[in-house]
Design a protein around this motif. Structure first.
Motif: not given
Length: 236
Positions: A59-69, A16-27, A1-6
């Motif tokens: 702690s945030a990194a542990g929660r999010i896990g891997g495959n962060v693009s 605004a970046l979060v909203e723009a990334v969501v709108a792209k629908g890439r992750y 599962m590809s992920q983006a972290v802002i």
């Protein structure tokens, strides 16, 4: 599962970046980080972090896990209260101001890299980007002043260059970039946007779109460098 972290999702550019990334629908999953852990537009998952608390970042990194693009650090501080303002002269330098500027603008993003660079895929394209400032360029400094802010952003640029060099050995498809969003109508820039007449002032939504366009165009040869909102390189 590809992920983006802002990081910095409660700020003008970060939100605004979060909203723009969501709108792209890439992750498949988009994470929106803030100190409160509650600033997340629809389509994003909130998480809490504190730039001055490494444990919270780990702690945030542990929660999010891997495959962060995509990791985008949209945090920063320029001023705050009468005791923390950009210096107009070297006579106004203050150790506390330097400590605060470096903690937020350099050390915090460095710690994010420490815990999130290992989450990037090793054999696929990934981007680690952080907001820099043109005034952090040593080569482009013609006016002086703003000592702590300039120095902390210059330090951030060096940190990102280091990340890029090291990742070439472990994550050969990863790109690390320092990105300058231009002058954006946010709380950070509000006290200073009238200082130069005729300067172009972006809305956060405009800045987010431009920054994501720059990210989309980055190649491996661009890693470790700084770019403006228009895709033009900025000398360190």
């Amino acid at each position: 599962m590809s992920q983006a972290v802002i990081f910095g999702a409660s700020g003008g550019i970060g939100a605004a970046l979060v909203e723009a990334v969501v709108a792209k629908g890439r992750y498949e999953r988009i994470w929106a980080g803030s100190r409160s852990g509650q600033a997340a537009p629809a389509g994003a998952v909130p998480f809490a972090f504190d730039l001055t608390d490494e444990a919270s970042i780990a702690s945030a990194a542990g929660r999010i896990g891997g495959n962060v693009s995509l990791v985008f650090v949209a945090t920063g501080v320029l001023s705050g209260g009468p005791d923390f303002q950009p210096e107009k002269t070297y006579k106004a330098q203050d150790p506390a101001a330097y400590a605060h500027a470096f903690a937020i603008n350099a050390t915090g993003p460095a710690l994010i890299g420490k815990h999130f660079l290992p989450l990037l895929p090793r054999r696929e394209r990934a981007v680690f980007a952080a907001l820099t400032a043109r005034v952090g360029s040593i080569a482009d400094n013609r006016l002086g002043g703003w000592h702590a802010y300039r120095a902390s952003k210059a330090a951030l640029n060096m940190i990102l260059r280091n990340f890029a060099i090291e990742l070439r050995r472990t994550h050969p498809q990863a790109v690390v970039a320092a990105l300058h969003p231009g002058t954006v109508a946010t709380d950070l820039s509000a006290p200073f946007t009238s200082m130069r007449e005729g300067q172009r002032l972006f809305t956060p939504d405009e800045a987010a779109r431009y920054l994501l366009d720059v990210i989309d165009g980055l190649t491996l040869d661009d890693s470790g460098k700084a770019y403006g909102w228009d895709g033009q390189p900025i000398p360190f």
